[in-house]
Design a protein around this motif. Structure first.
Motif, PDB file in Angstrom:
ATOM      1  N   UNK A  78       0.770  -1.022   0.212  1.00 60.68           N
ATOM      2  CA  UNK A  78       0.002   0.009  -0.116  1.00 60.68           C
ATOM      3  C   UNK A  78       0.737   1.277  -0.067  1.00 60.68           C
ATOM      4  N   UNK A  79       2.099   1.112   0.756  1.00 61.81           N
ATOM      5  CA  UNK A  79       2.829   2.351   0.973  1.00 61.81           C
ATOM      6  C   UNK A  79       3.424   2.582  -0.427  1.00 61.81           C
ATOM      7  N   UNK A  80       4.018   1.486  -1.149  1.00 60.57           N
ATOM      8  CA  UNK A  80       4.602   1.511  -2.624  1.00 60.57           C
ATOM      9  C   UNK A  80       3.672   1.962  -3.390  1.00 60.57           C
ATOM     10  N   UNK A  81       2.273   1.306  -3.317  1.00 61.88           N
ATOM     11  CA  UNK A  81       1.446   1.751  -4.319  1.00 61.88           C
ATOM     12  C   UNK A  81       1.109   3.349  -4.270  1.00 61.88           C
ATOM     13  N   UNK A  82       0.945   3.890  -3.165  1.00 63.96           N
ATOM     14  CA  UNK A  82       0.643   5.186  -2.756  1.00 63.96           C
ATOM     15  C   UNK A  82       1.850   6.113  -3.259  1.00 63.96           C
ATOM     16  N   UNK A  83       3.114   5.682  -3.312  1.00 60.06           N
ATOM     17  CA  UNK A  83       3.827   6.518  -4.212  1.00 60.06           C
ATOM     18  C   UNK A  83       3.553   6.825  -5.435  1.00 60.06           C
ATOM     19  N   UNK A  84       2.848   5.821  -6.186  1.00 55.57           N
ATOM     20  CA  UNK A  84       2.745   5.726  -7.492  1.00 55.57           C
ATOM     21  C   UNK A  84       1.335   5.940  -7.657  1.00 55.57           C
ATOM     22  N   UNK A  85       0.529   6.416  -6.827  1.00 53.08           N
ATOM     23  CA  UNK A  85      -1.048   6.714  -6.882  1.00 53.08           C
ATOM     24  C   UNK A  85      -1.793   5.557  -7.153  1.00 53.08           C
TER      25      UNK A  85
END
Length: 177
Positions: A111-118
């Motif tokens: 989720x954190x990684x995904x959030x960095x890439x919206x």
């Protein structure tokens, strides 16, 4: 009658928080929630051991213990939210439920990684810090919390209508008056 909950936005200065700051461009990159104004016990998802950034999960934090003690120059912004007694009790129950079942809850690294890439990634029983705080508010219909973005960053809590900033500065210097 009203009660209060407290959202703590912080920036520890760890390598992980500095990396998040690079992507978010936000001053604060960690979120916690507390049920008492003294902030002696805060709840979030983060590192389980202050010296190991690779193992995360549900954590009980304190302004002068664990990761915040190790990173004593942690900057923080403390928000107070007025809630009904029913909402307060529901938030408390949810936090207690997660605490009692913490072995089945995990840190949402994807989720954190995904959030960095919206990209929104929300596996069951998995949160990163601001997802958990959002869940505490949105599940119990706290004013305009449901309109907070699903790909949430700690700084997004400043969009809450009923928030009141009660402190900004070094977390270790926070004192409830």
């Amino acid at each position: 009658m009203e009660k209060s909950v407290y959202i703590i936005l912080s920036q520890t200065g760890t390598m992980f928080s500095r990396a998040l700051k690079f992507f978010t461009r936000a001053r604060y990159n960690h979120a916690s929630i507390a049920l008492t104004p003294d902030l002696e016990v805060m709840y979030s998802f983060g590192r389980l051991n202050p010296y190991n950034p690779f193992v995360g999960g549900f954590v009980q934090e304190g302004k002068n213990v664990g990761t915040f003690k190790r990173f004593y120059k942690t900057e923080a912004l403390v928000l107070e939210l007025k809630v009904s007694v029913e909402q307060y009790n529901s938030i408390k129950f949810f936090i207690e439920y997660v605490h009692k079942n913490k072995v089945k809850f995990h840190y949402n690294y994807l989720g954190v990684l995904g959030a960095c890439f919206k990209k929104n990634v929300e596996p069951k029983y998995s949160y990163y810090c601001s997802q958990f705080v959002r869940a505490c508010l949105a599940y119990f219909d706290i004013e305009n919390s449901a309109s907070l973005p699903h790909i949430i960053k700690p700084i997004d809590f400043l969009k809450l209508n009923n928030k009141h900033v009660i402190y900004e500065g070094l977390l270790k210097n926070y004192k409830f008056v």
